[in-house]
Design an enzyme around this catalytic site. Sequence first.
Site, PDB file in Angstrom:
ATOM      1  N   LYS A   1      14.462   8.857  -8.835  1.00 36.72           N
ATOM      2  CA  LYS A   1      13.903   9.898  -7.958  1.00 36.72           C
ATOM      3  C   LYS A   1      13.777  11.181  -8.776  1.00 36.72           C
ATOM      4  O   LYS A   1      14.557  12.126  -8.615  1.00 36.72           O
ATOM      5  CB  LYS A   1      14.803  10.082  -6.728  1.00 36.72           C
ATOM      6  CG  LYS A   1      14.097  10.726  -5.564  1.00 36.72           C
ATOM      7  CD  LYS A   1      14.894  10.580  -4.289  1.00 36.72           C
ATOM      8  CE  LYS A   1      14.388  11.494  -3.191  1.00 36.72           C
ATOM      9  NZ  LYS A   1      13.004  11.258  -2.765  1.00 36.72           N
TER      10      LYS A   1
HETATM   11  N1  PMP Z   1       9.593   6.135  -1.770  1.00 36.34           N
HETATM   12  C1  PMP Z   1       9.452   7.395  -2.213  1.00 36.34           C
HETATM   13  C2  PMP Z   1       8.446   7.679  -3.268  1.00 36.34           C
HETATM   14  C3  PMP Z   1      10.248   8.425  -1.673  1.00 36.34           C
HETATM   15  O1  PMP Z   1      10.090   9.685  -2.096  1.00 36.34           O
HETATM   16  C4  PMP Z   1      11.177   8.126  -0.658  1.00 36.34           C
HETATM   17  C5  PMP Z   1      12.025   9.220  -0.064  1.00 36.34           C
HETATM   18  N2  PMP Z   1      13.208   9.393  -0.774  1.00 36.34           N
HETATM   19  C6  PMP Z   1      11.290   6.789  -0.240  1.00 36.34           C
HETATM   20  C7  PMP Z   1      10.479   5.825  -0.811  1.00 36.34           C
HETATM   21  C8  PMP Z   1      12.290   6.396   0.808  1.00 36.34           C
HETATM   22  O2  PMP Z   1      13.599   6.480   0.296  1.00 36.34           O
HETATM   23  P1  PMP Z   1      14.836   6.795   1.227  1.00 36.34           P
HETATM   24  O3  PMP Z   1      14.781   5.832   2.363  1.00 36.34           O
HETATM   25  O4  PMP Z   1      16.008   6.580   0.355  1.00 36.34           O
HETATM   26  O5  PMP Z   1      14.705   8.194   1.676  1.00 36.34           O
END
Ligand code: PMP
Length: 284
Positions: free
Chosen positions: A161
Amino acid sequence: MGMQLDRAGDIWFDGEFVPWGSATVHVSTHALHYGSSVFEGLRAYARPDGPAVLGLEEHVRRLFDSCKVVGMEIPFEPAAVSAAVCETVARGGHEACYVRPLVFRGAGTLGVDPTGNPVHVCVAAFPVGRYFGEEAVEHGIDVGVSSWRRMAPDTHPAMVKSAANYLNSQLILLEAKRHGYTEGLALDVDGFVCEASGMNVFVGLQGRLVTPPLADSILGGVTRSYVLQLARDLGIECVEQRVSREMLHFADEVFLTGTAAEITPVRSVDARPVGAGSRGPLTE
Ligand code: PMP
């Protein structure tokens, strides 16, 4: 869309709380020039005894995993970052909030080489409601398949991330909005459905759920893992396998998952209604 920032709140910055206005950086900050930062997004939900952080362990783990991949050493132990998240939530005094831990390369030397720059960590919390509004949870949002692809596996690490990955997300989202959609869905380098700008995607087909596998250039969403677990618990068949674009068009249901978006139904893809054009039973 987007969250209102709480300018009155304190921000945890390198081990201590500082007032909002003092949590600043210099313009030569490496992360500003070269995208050298990684972050997390968590939610704390209202509980009778105060806000409770959902998935603290998973999110802190992903933050450290992200840093490991990009070679950025966090100058705190995971337990200290977890404590900072909880203290920031408690101190913010919000019933429910979104929490943003950020690790970034600060000011030191200018140039692509990141190693001469100090690593900073901060955690901020903001009040949050439904990301796409109440109406979207019931009726769904309109999405379009983007002309921008997610990164090929040997370019950017999609499971990390990192802020740098979010330029791609911004391109996807800006194009989608320009075309009148609420969100964009990107394909991977091979043309299979990947994820939205900040959410994972699930497709409901004849009573079963399908979602792209982790190796398909997606972020391993914490919400995605909860949906997989919930489906198992409820006896709903749920498989991780490649999703072709046309599956979105003949799907009975499509929904997006993410910490901000929670579980958001999709009512149309590429201006074609999905199923009955409203939230389906699996999504529900
Ligand atoms: N894909 C991307 C590109 C994201 O930015 C997010 C948000 N964090 C997600 C998927 C979903 O991840 P999460 O459920 O951990 O928030």
